[in-house]
Design a protein around this motif. Structure first.
Motif, PDB file in Angstrom:
ATOM      1  N   ASN A 186     -15.412 -29.524  54.562  1.00  0.00           N
ATOM      2  CA  ASN A 186     -15.368 -28.429  53.753  1.00  0.00           C
ATOM      3  C   ASN A 186     -14.118 -28.063  52.922  1.00  0.00           C
ATOM      4  OD1 ASN A 186     -14.699 -25.272  53.770  1.00  0.00           O
ATOM      5  ND2 ASN A 186     -16.892 -25.460  53.660  1.00  0.00           N
ATOM      6  N   HIS A 188     -15.287 -29.122  59.185  1.00  0.00           N
ATOM      7  CA  HIS A 188     -16.506 -28.910  59.054  1.00  0.00           C
ATOM      8  C   HIS A 188     -17.286 -29.684  57.856  1.00  0.00           C
ATOM      9  CE1 HIS A 188     -16.651 -25.538  61.800  1.00  0.00           C
ATOM     10  NE2 HIS A 188     -15.760 -24.895  61.093  1.00  0.00           N
ATOM     11  N   ALA A 193     -19.063 -30.557  54.954  1.00  0.00           N
ATOM     12  CA  ALA A 193     -19.813 -30.031  53.419  1.00  0.00           C
ATOM     13  C   ALA A 193     -20.747 -30.669  52.777  1.00  0.00           C
ATOM     14  CB  ALA A 193     -18.585 -29.489  52.592  1.00  0.00           C
ATOM     15  N   LEU A 232     -15.683 -26.597  42.898  1.00  0.00           N
ATOM     16  CA  LEU A 232     -15.658 -27.119  44.056  1.00  0.00           C
ATOM     17  C   LEU A 232     -14.904 -26.441  45.228  1.00  0.00           C
ATOM     18  CD1 LEU A 232     -16.535 -30.006  45.243  1.00  0.00           C
ATOM     19  CD2 LEU A 232     -14.317 -30.861  45.011  1.00  0.00           C
ATOM     20  N   ASN A 233     -13.453 -26.027  45.155  1.00  0.00           N
ATOM     21  CA  ASN A 233     -12.632 -25.647  46.170  1.00  0.00           C
ATOM     22  C   ASN A 233     -13.402 -24.079  46.427  1.00  0.00           C
ATOM     23  OD1 ASN A 233     -10.760 -27.341  46.448  1.00  0.00           O
ATOM     24  ND2 ASN A 233      -9.566 -26.735  44.668  1.00  0.00           N
ATOM     25  N   TRP A 234     -13.758 -23.372  45.302  1.00  0.00           N
ATOM     26  CA  TRP A 234     -14.234 -21.830  45.702  1.00  0.00           C
ATOM     27  C   TRP A 234     -15.665 -21.611  46.253  1.00  0.00           C
ATOM     28  CZ3 TRP A 234     -10.223 -19.584  46.419  1.00  0.00           C
ATOM     29  CH2 TRP A 234      -8.852 -19.977  45.587  1.00  0.00           C
ATOM     30  N   ASP A 280     -16.698 -24.077  48.472  1.00  0.00           N
ATOM     31  CA  ASP A 280     -16.070 -24.459  49.953  1.00  0.00           C
ATOM     32  C   ASP A 280     -15.757 -23.243  50.402  1.00  0.00           C
ATOM     33  OD1 ASP A 280     -16.711 -27.113  49.551  1.00  0.00           O
ATOM     34  OD2 ASP A 280     -14.696 -27.806  49.654  1.00  0.00           O
ATOM     35  N   TRP A 281     -14.840 -22.550  49.671  1.00  0.00           N
ATOM     36  CA  TRP A 281     -14.140 -21.123  50.144  1.00  0.00           C
ATOM     37  C   TRP A 281     -15.323 -20.215  50.546  1.00  0.00           C
ATOM     38  CZ3 TRP A 281     -15.050 -16.333  48.087  1.00  0.00           C
ATOM     39  CH2 TRP A 281     -14.191 -15.182  48.684  1.00  0.00           C
ATOM     40  N   ALA A 319     -18.360 -20.903  51.540  1.00  0.00           N
ATOM     41  CA  ALA A 319     -19.142 -21.348  52.550  1.00  0.00           C
ATOM     42  C   ALA A 319     -18.288 -21.123  53.848  1.00  0.00           C
ATOM     43  CB  ALA A 319     -19.441 -22.852  52.563  1.00  0.00           C
ATOM     44  N   ALA A 320     -16.990 -21.099  53.809  1.00  0.00           N
ATOM     45  CA  ALA A 320     -16.118 -20.885  55.145  1.00  0.00           C
ATOM     46  C   ALA A 320     -15.970 -19.574  55.322  1.00  0.00           C
ATOM     47  CB  ALA A 320     -14.757 -21.648  54.677  1.00  0.00           C
ATOM     48  N   HIS A 324     -24.703 -28.141  42.684  1.00  0.00           N
ATOM     49  CA  HIS A 324     -23.883 -28.087  43.765  1.00  0.00           C
ATOM     50  C   HIS A 324     -24.629 -27.642  45.207  1.00  0.00           C
ATOM     51  CE1 HIS A 324     -20.182 -29.067  45.881  1.00  0.00           C
ATOM     52  NE2 HIS A 324     -19.792 -28.003  45.640  1.00  0.00           N
ATOM     53  N   HIS A 325     -23.982 -28.131  46.206  1.00  0.00           N
ATOM     54  CA  HIS A 325     -24.686 -27.698  47.446  1.00  0.00           C
ATOM     55  C   HIS A 325     -23.475 -27.963  48.410  1.00  0.00           C
ATOM     56  CE1 HIS A 325     -27.679 -28.480  51.207  1.00  0.00           C
ATOM     57  NE2 HIS A 325     -26.975 -27.242  51.170  1.00  0.00           N
ATOM     58  N   VAL A 326     -23.024 -26.936  49.105  1.00  0.00           N
ATOM     59  CA  VAL A 326     -22.336 -27.091  50.252  1.00  0.00           C
ATOM     60  C   VAL A 326     -22.876 -26.589  51.461  1.00  0.00           C
ATOM     61  CG1 VAL A 326     -19.875 -26.071  51.390  1.00  0.00           C
ATOM     62  CG2 VAL A 326     -20.297 -26.305  48.742  1.00  0.00           C
ATOM     63  N   PHE A 327     -22.843 -27.486  52.457  1.00  0.00           N
ATOM     64  CA  PHE A 327     -23.518 -27.229  53.856  1.00  0.00           C
ATOM     65  C   PHE A 327     -22.889 -26.222  54.627  1.00  0.00           C
ATOM     66  CE2 PHE A 327     -24.385 -32.042  54.620  1.00  0.00           C
ATOM     67  CZ  PHE A 327     -25.373 -32.087  53.686  1.00  0.00           C
ATOM     68  N   PRO A 376     -20.991 -24.361  57.335  1.00  0.00           N
ATOM     69  CA  PRO A 376     -20.098 -24.969  58.122  1.00  0.00           C
ATOM     70  C   PRO A 376     -20.116 -24.899  59.770  1.00  0.00           C
ATOM     71  CG  PRO A 376     -19.070 -22.917  57.009  1.00  0.00           C
ATOM     72  CD  PRO A 376     -20.776 -23.043  56.560  1.00  0.00           C
ATOM     73  N   LEU A 422     -28.606 -32.911  51.641  1.00  0.00           N
ATOM     74  CA  LEU A 422     -28.012 -32.366  50.292  1.00  0.00           C
ATOM     75  C   LEU A 422     -29.076 -32.257  49.447  1.00  0.00           C
ATOM     76  CD1 LEU A 422     -24.914 -32.174  49.575  1.00  0.00           C
ATOM     77  CD2 LEU A 422     -25.097 -34.515  48.550  1.00  0.00           C
ATOM     78  N   VAL A 469     -28.636 -31.448  45.930  1.00  0.00           N
ATOM     79  CA  VAL A 469     -28.163 -31.341  44.526  1.00  0.00           C
ATOM     80  C   VAL A 469     -29.315 -32.224  43.651  1.00  0.00           C
ATOM     81  CG1 VAL A 469     -26.532 -32.336  42.760  1.00  0.00           C
ATOM     82  CG2 VAL A 469     -25.823 -31.235  45.290  1.00  0.00           C
TER      83      VAL A 469
END
Lengths: 495, 254
Positions: free
Chosen positions: A428, A459, A461, B87-89, B91-92, B94-95, B115-118, B120, B127, B129
């Protein structure tokens, strides 16, 4: 709320990321620095520019997050490795630009050092083959680059350090390095974790100029200046930081970070393992007084740098991400293989005499195929180091933990899973270099109680599963290996 | 200073007129609004069509701004570029929310997942995408429709495809909701695509303020809603994530 900041002093930029207790990114700031190319094969940085940028991005990240220095319980440093700085402690001025890890000026010196003994002359002491990559020969070259430098170094009037040392010395006044950075110099003994007189004498580096080797996670001192009072509590080479940030704390755990170059590291526990297949042995981390953790490393010099080259020098794309768009205009590589041996080949070949090749060109090939081959080069190079890793460890890797900026490239990540034949997973937080430095710093000040508490923050991602059939994978790998053969023995003595 | 070239002035006026309208215009309407002979407008429009700056609906023969013009400058953003920048945001987000995150852009009347973030929680997830989602039944689609009003015409006047009992199938009802989406700056899909699943989305804008994509979280309705209403806390995280990415793309903070 309390936070930990990580400084990621990298090859192309300096960044600062602020993390919270759950290991989540709170804010980020970054600034690129100049790449100085005095001659073909030479790469330098201005250490003063880097220091200025580092302080600027720390304040930038604090401002972005609406924080002040007082909100930080610790700062950790992760840095580009091997890049060599020599400075005068009385003036604080470097005596030369930093010589960057990619720089090949020590090629002749390395060949001379290996002349009668071969490339592995020092491998049993330091875990590394003789190669332009490592710091020791860079220091020796630098001391001979101007009259009087060697004498001043012998008399303790000059200091040597990798980027971590340069930053910690400027921030706290202490001349130290961490054990992971020291393990990249070719000057440290892997068993004693101290400077090795045999290596110092052979390579020609005076002991008087060397920093004290410290654990990776420990309070080195408090920062002065505008960062007044914050403990500088960790330093690790960037790839070791990423191994730590991916929470690969146990023997057998591995990660690969995709940046300018790519680096696959496998935790081998508390014993150094020497490679029989072209990998290098390095220190993974040392947390306080606990025993050091060692790692096997497959270092690939050019991966993301190939995409940058394709953008900046070839000009077929306007941004690095567009390589995926261009590559998706075609269904395959059109039969071409691009081996980016721009500064020779690193792991598992270690051939300084290799230069880049695009093999298999025909009139059929379009720019889309070129873009495809540029991306595939990263995957095939990973396949080579994974094979070496499997051979050295005797255990086949069952999945690859990937991180770094190139994990944003979906086509590449899928192709990587395809050619490895195992799933590729992204955590993640893709910024594992910074996260690892933050973790190590936070552990040193008790922000996190122990490494096990950090595992809960990891986690998945994304996950890419292999879709390529075995025959196609084997055929592609066979062609790749033939292309690699065609890069070898290109450099002549009079080049 | 040389005299301005009349045909370029007129072409600019046509483009400005088309870009200011939420619906397609006929040749007669354009000529009428600009006070120009239809023959003159027709000639200029043929040229603009040939370079892709305007597009003509094959059925009605009406005109609107073409994709080539949208792609000029930075209002067009490559989906791969958007993923990299976000990418980073993503992730952010999702977290922060403990839900899965998706980023979508417009593609042929659909939402293309770039884009797809699982979620967490390390549960098995696949995925997505590259897949296409319907506009009218997803939160991302509604956001993109609300900020690109001319697209609502493409949905037509007939009944929209039904996915669940909650799908909005009446274009008039959808139009009312889209007005609200534009006003509040975010959209929800309350079990309108998949039974039991809610998603919340906000627009990602570039420095011209154009909504170049949307970011969404999705999950079971019982986690995302209280009393059938999206939880305020989650809505504000989605909007903050969208704003941060937009800021990175150069958008003026709003």
């Amino acid at each position: 709320m309390e936070y930990v900041a990580a400084i990621d002093q990298g090859t192309s930029s300096s960044r600062c990321l602020v993390f919270d207790l759950q290991g989540r990114i709170v804010s980020l700031s970054q600034k690129e620095h100049e790449q100085i190319f005095p001659r073909p094969g030479w790469v330098e940085h201005d250490p003063r520019e880097i220091l200025r940028n580092v302080i600027e991005v720390v304040h930038g990240a604090l401002d972005t997050g609406g924080l002040t220095v007082r909100d930080l319980v610790a700062v950790g440093i992760a840095n580009q490795r091997e890049t060599t700085v020599v400075w005068d402690p009385r003036t604080g001025e470097p005596v030369h630009n930093a010589i960057v890890w990619q720089d090949t000026r020590t090629d002749a010196l390395c060949r001379k050092l290996g002349a009668e003994h071969g490339q592995d002359r020092f491998r049993d002491r330091c875990g590394l083959p003789l190669a332009t990559y490592f710091s020791g020969p860079k220091v020796s070259w630098l001391l001979d680059s101007a009259p009087g430098l060697r004498r001043r170094a012998e008399e303790g009037e000059l200091l040597f350090g990798t980027m971590d040392s340069w930053l910690v010395w400027n921030l706290t006044g202490r001349h130290v390095t961490d054990v992971t950075n020291a393990s990249r110099t070719m000057l440290m003994n892997l068993e004693t974790l101290d400077w090795d007189d045999t290596l110092l004498d052979a390579i020609g580096v005076p002991r008087a100029m060397l920093p004290a080797i410290q654990p990776s996670s420990q309070i080195y001192g408090e920062a002065g200046g505008s960062l007044g009072g914050v403990p500088i509590a960790a330093a690790l080479g960037d790839q070791q930081a990423a191994l730590f940030g991916q929470t690969c704390f146990s023997a057998g755990e591995a990660k690969c970070t995709y940046g300018t170059g790519s680096f696959l590291l496998l935790n081998t526990g508390n014993r150094p393992v020497l490679s029989g297949h072209g990998l290098i042995t390095t220190v993974g981390s040392k947390i306080g007084e606990a025993p050091a953790t060692y790692a096997l490393e497959g270092s690939i010099a050019v991966t993301g740098a190939l995409v940058q080259w394709f953008r900046d020098k070839v000009g077929l794309i306007g941004s690095a991400s567009e390589v995926e768009t261009l590559a998706r205009t075609v269904d395959d590589n059109g039969g071409i293989y691009f081996v980016p041996a721009f500064s020779g080949l690193f792991a598992p070949h270690w051939r300084g005499d290799a230069r880049g090749v695009i093999a298999g060109l025909t009139g059929y090939v379009t720019k889309g195929h070129l873009a495809r081959a540029v991306l595939e080069a990263t995957a095939w190079q990973t396949r080579e180091v994974v094979d070496a890793m499997n051979a050295d460890s005797g255990i086949a890797m069952t999945s690859l933990k990937a991180d770094g900026g190139m994990t944003a490239n979906n086509l590449l990540m899928q192709f990587l899973a395809d050619v490895l034949g195992v799933p590729v997973v992204r955590p993640n937080v893709a910024e594992t270099v910074s996260l690892g430095a933050a973790y190590a710093a936070g552990l040193a000040v008790g922000f996190w109680p122990d490494v096990e508490s950090l595992r809960a923050n990891w986690h998945k991602a994304a996950e890419w599963v292999p879709k390529m059939d075995q025959a196609e994978r084997d055929r592609g790998y066979r062609k790749w290996k033939k292309a690699v053969q065609r890069t070898l023995d290109w450099v002549d003595d009079d080049d | 200073m040389p005299k301005p070239i009349q045909s370029i002035e007129r072409a600019s006026a046509i483009l400005r007129l088309l870009s200011g309208r939420t619906r397609r215009l006929s040749l007669a309407e354009v000529a009428g609004e600009l006070g120009l002979p239809k023959g003159t407008v027709y000639g200029i429009m043929r040229t603009l069509l040939s370079v892709g700056f305007v597009e003509q609906d094959p059925e009605s023969g009406k005109y609107r701004i073409g994709a080539a013009l949208l792609h000029l400058g930075s209002s067009y953003l490559d989906g791969n570029e958007l993923r990299t920048r976000a990418l980073n945001w993503a992730d952010w987000l999702a977290a922060r929310t403990n839900e899965s995150v998706r980023l979508g852009t417009l593609h042929d009347g659909h939402v293309l997942l770039v884009h797809h973030v699982f979620r967490p929680d390390n549960s098995p997830q696949v995925l997505e995408v590259g897949s296409l989602l319907p506009m009218h039944a997803t939160a991302m689609g509604k956001v993109l429709l609300a900020y690109h009003p001319y697209l609502t015409e493409e949905l037509g006047n007939g009944s929209l495809q039904r996915f669940t009992s909650c799908t909005i199938t009446d274009p008039k009802l959808l139009a009312i909701e889209l007005e609200q989406v534009q006003e509040q700056g975010w959209a929800a899909s309350l079990e309108e695509l998949i039974d039991g699943e809610t998603s919340l989305a906000a627009p990602i804008r570039d420095r011209q303020g154009v909504a170049v994509g949307a970011i969404a979280i999705s999950g079971p309705t019982e986690r995302l809603c209280d009393d059938a209403q999206p939880r305020n806390e989650l809505v504000s995280y989605v909007r903050e994530g969208a704003r941060t990415i937009s800021r990175d793309l150069g958008a003026v903070p709003w």
